[in-house]
Motif scaffolding. Structure first.
Motif, short mmCIF file in Angstrom:
data_model
loop_
_atom_site.label_atom_id
_atom_site.label_comp_id
_atom_site.label_asym_id
_atom_site.label_seq_id
_atom_site.Cartn_x
_atom_site.Cartn_y
_atom_site.Cartn_z
N THR A 1 -8.76 3.85 3.15
CA THR A 1 -8.53 5.01 4.00
C THR A 1 -8.52 4.54 5.44
O THR A 1 -9.41 3.81 5.88
N VAL A 2 -7.49 4.98 6.17
CA VAL A 2 -7.30 4.61 7.57
C VAL A 2 -7.39 5.88 8.41
O VAL A 2 -6.86 6.92 8.02
N TRP B 1 0.85 -1.18 0.00
CA TRP B 1 0.00 0.00 0.00
C TRP B 1 0.89 1.23 0.00
O TRP B 1 1.82 1.34 0.79
N VAL B 2 0.61 2.17 -0.89
CA VAL B 2 1.39 3.40 -1.02
C VAL B 2 0.47 4.57 -0.68
O VAL B 2 -0.63 4.68 -1.22
N THR B 3 0.93 5.44 0.19
CA THR B 3 0.14 6.60 0.58
C THR B 3 0.04 7.59 -0.58
O THR B 3 1.05 7.96 -1.17
N THR C 1 -4.49 5.21 0.84
CA THR C 1 -3.45 4.45 0.15
C THR C 1 -4.01 3.78 -1.10
O THR C 1 -5.22 3.54 -1.18
N ILE C 2 -3.12 3.50 -2.04
CA ILE C 2 -3.48 2.67 -3.18
C ILE C 2 -2.72 1.35 -3.04
O ILE C 2 -1.64 1.30 -2.45
N TYR C 3 -3.32 0.31 -3.57
CA TYR C 3 -2.66 -0.99 -3.61
C TYR C 3 -1.78 -1.00 -4.84
O TYR C 3 -2.25 -0.75 -5.95
N PHE C 4 -0.49 -1.24 -4.66
CA PHE C 4 0.51 -0.94 -5.68
C PHE C 4 1.40 -2.15 -5.94
O PHE C 4 1.92 -2.76 -5.01
N ASN C 5 1.57 -2.49 -7.22
CA ASN C 5 2.47 -3.57 -7.63
C ASN C 5 3.87 -2.97 -7.81
O ASN C 5 4.07 -2.10 -8.66
N LEU C 6 4.81 -3.43 -7.01
CA LEU C 6 6.16 -2.87 -7.06
C LEU C 6 6.91 -3.22 -8.34
O LEU C 6 7.79 -2.47 -8.76
#
Length: 163
Positions: free
Chosen positions: A92-93, A58-60, A113-118
């Motif tokens: 959202t947290v 997760w990336v902010t 945050t978005i769910y992100f593929n590194l």
């Protein structure tokens, strides 16, 4: 699974400004460190484990913070965190820093945050099993707008502590 997780911590002298108040950047450090611990408690794995297993994290993409009451050196504070919304790609947290007894809210933080593929360097949808797990932990808050939430918590503080 718990919808809201809480932990206590002591504010350190060297994290405060010359007036003895917690430095603004340190609020973020305390709150994000607590969230990392809470995440493991809520979901049963660490961010590092998840990256190793899936290549995703997760990336902010957005942070909103409201400083509501000062925190002083050596004060014990409670930090609570909970997921307040999620969809296939974003979550959202809400993280709150309160007095140890929860009677005063010092700080409100919302992180989206978005769910992100590194590997691909792109946002992706969470796997259905993970999305379901996250949805099971969503906690409702009355105010769905950050500014309304901050205003509500300020009002609650005024009712509890006379100036």
């Amino acid at each position: 699974m718990s919808r809201e997780i809480s932990s206590l911590t002591k504010v350190r002298f060297w994290h405060c400004d010359p007036l003895g108040h917690l430095n603004n950047v340190r609020y973020l450090e305390y709150m994000l460190n607590a969230r990392e611990d809470h995440f493991e408690q809520a979901y049963g794995f660490t961010y590092e484990e998840h990256i190793g297993d899936t290549g995703c994290t997760w990336v902010t993409v957005k942070s909103q913070i409201a400083y509501l009451r000062e925190v002083r050196s050596n004060e014990m504070v409670a930090i609570t965190s909970k997921t307040i919304s999620t969809d296939e790609r974003t979550s959202t947290v809400e993280i709150l820093m309160t007095s140890a007894d929860g009677s005063v809210t010092h700080c409100l933080l919302w992180i989206t945050t978005i769910y992100f593929n590194l590997q691909t360097r792109k946002a992706v949808e969470m796997p259905e099993s993970l999305l379901q797990t996250v949805r099971e932990t969503i906690a409702q808050v009355e105010q769905t707008d950050f500014d309304e939430r901050a205003k509500y918590l300020r009002h609650q503080n005024k009712k509890r502590i006379p100036k």
